[in-house]
Design a protein around this motif. Sequence first.
Motif, PDB file in Angstrom:
ATOM      1  N   TYR A 144       1.055  -1.786   0.113  1.00  0.00           N
ATOM      2  CA  TYR A 144      -0.055  -0.159  -0.143  1.00  0.00           C
ATOM      3  C   TYR A 144       1.076   1.256  -0.127  1.00  0.00           C
ATOM      4  O   TYR A 144       1.259   1.662   0.715  1.00  0.00           O
ATOM      5  CB  TYR A 144      -1.167  -0.162   1.082  1.00  0.00           C
ATOM      6  CG  TYR A 144      -1.889  -0.850   0.860  1.00  0.00           C
ATOM      7  CD1 TYR A 144      -3.076  -1.262   0.657  1.00  0.00           C
ATOM      8  CD2 TYR A 144      -1.312  -2.834   1.552  1.00  0.00           C
ATOM      9  CE1 TYR A 144      -3.815  -1.763   0.257  1.00  0.00           C
ATOM     10  CE2 TYR A 144      -2.531  -3.508   0.804  1.00  0.00           C
ATOM     11  CZ  TYR A 144      -3.710  -3.396   0.045  1.00  0.00           C
ATOM     12  OH  TYR A 144      -4.288  -4.476   0.079  1.00  0.00           O
ATOM     13  N   ARG A 202      -0.368   4.633  -1.605  1.00  0.00           N
ATOM     14  CA  ARG A 202      -0.624   5.744  -1.988  1.00  0.00           C
ATOM     15  C   ARG A 202       0.288   6.793  -1.545  1.00  0.00           C
ATOM     16  O   ARG A 202      -0.402   6.667  -0.388  1.00  0.00           O
ATOM     17  CB  ARG A 202      -2.168   5.851  -1.959  1.00  0.00           C
ATOM     18  CG  ARG A 202      -2.700   6.839  -2.609  1.00  0.00           C
ATOM     19  CD  ARG A 202      -4.962   6.330  -2.214  1.00  0.00           C
ATOM     20  NE  ARG A 202      -5.074   6.861  -1.056  1.00  0.00           N
ATOM     21  CZ  ARG A 202      -5.260   6.067   0.490  1.00  0.00           C
ATOM     22  NH1 ARG A 202      -5.633   4.745  -0.089  1.00  0.00           N
ATOM     23  NH2 ARG A 202      -6.175   7.029   1.332  1.00  0.00           N
ATOM     24  N   ARG A 213      -1.641   7.855   1.941  1.00  0.00           N
ATOM     25  CA  ARG A 213      -1.960   7.522   3.504  1.00  0.00           C
ATOM     26  C   ARG A 213      -1.894   7.570   4.475  1.00  0.00           C
ATOM     27  O   ARG A 213      -2.581   7.427   5.061  1.00  0.00           O
ATOM     28  CB  ARG A 213      -2.014   6.045   2.714  1.00  0.00           C
ATOM     29  CG  ARG A 213      -0.414   5.481   3.277  1.00  0.00           C
ATOM     30  CD  ARG A 213      -0.062   4.227   2.226  1.00  0.00           C
ATOM     31  NE  ARG A 213      -1.219   2.815   3.032  1.00  0.00           N
ATOM     32  CZ  ARG A 213      -0.642   2.644   4.640  1.00  0.00           C
ATOM     33  NH1 ARG A 213       0.690   3.276   4.702  1.00  0.00           N
ATOM     34  NH2 ARG A 213      -1.193   2.225   4.545  1.00  0.00           N
ATOM     35  N   ASP A 264      -5.950   3.835   5.492  1.00  0.00           N
ATOM     36  CA  ASP A 264      -6.228   2.663   4.356  1.00  0.00           C
ATOM     37  C   ASP A 264      -6.458   1.059   4.608  1.00  0.00           C
ATOM     38  O   ASP A 264      -6.680   0.895   4.287  1.00  0.00           O
ATOM     39  CB  ASP A 264      -5.612   3.074   3.320  1.00  0.00           C
ATOM     40  CG  ASP A 264      -3.843   2.309   3.355  1.00  0.00           C
ATOM     41  OD1 ASP A 264      -3.446   2.155   4.670  1.00  0.00           O
ATOM     42  OD2 ASP A 264      -3.453   2.609   2.113  1.00  0.00           O
ATOM     43  N   GLU A 270      -9.701  -0.900   3.757  1.00  0.00           N
ATOM     44  CA  GLU A 270      -9.376  -1.127   2.507  1.00  0.00           C
ATOM     45  C   GLU A 270      -8.336  -2.552   2.383  1.00  0.00           C
ATOM     46  O   GLU A 270      -8.820  -3.778   1.964  1.00  0.00           O
ATOM     47  CB  GLU A 270      -8.002  -0.612   1.582  1.00  0.00           C
ATOM     48  CG  GLU A 270      -8.196  -0.684  -0.255  1.00  0.00           C
ATOM     49  CD  GLU A 270      -7.374   0.281  -0.599  1.00  0.00           C
ATOM     50  OE1 GLU A 270      -6.206   0.187  -1.218  1.00  0.00           O
ATOM     51  OE2 GLU A 270      -7.187   1.539   0.110  1.00  0.00           O
TER      52      GLU A 270
END
Length: 140
Positions: A76, A78, A81, A125, A128
């Motif tokens: 992850y 992003r 985030r 996140d 997710e």
Amino acid sequence: MSETFETIRYTADVVVIRGEEVLVIERGWPPHQGKLALPGGHVDPGETSLAAAARELLEETGVCINADALTLVGVYDRTDRDPRGRYVSVAYAVTVPEDTVARAGDDATAVRWVPLAQPGELAFDHGEIVHAASRRPLVR
């Protein structure tokens, strides 16, 4: 031509599944202090993300697992985030026995088991990540 460098912090998160529940911690520090999140944290120098995931899980929840039991959920990265800056996290999942007990430690002020299908609003996140882990057949 000038070069621009970005500081990237390396972290690991763990989705711990017990039956139809997932283990979350209540964060003791900003950002998201008081909110629920997955156990996890920084990868130390000389440490792999796999080893960091098992270590952080033990430090924050008292749940001891063999790092080899962890299954990769994903990476992850992003850029937005984490409000502290750029954090890249490798997320893992593990299934534990129904009688697994967790206790808050280190950065966690509390721990709880929440429904895997509906974990509620999680920090960063992490919702997710839980969703992705719940869809992986190797984890269940």
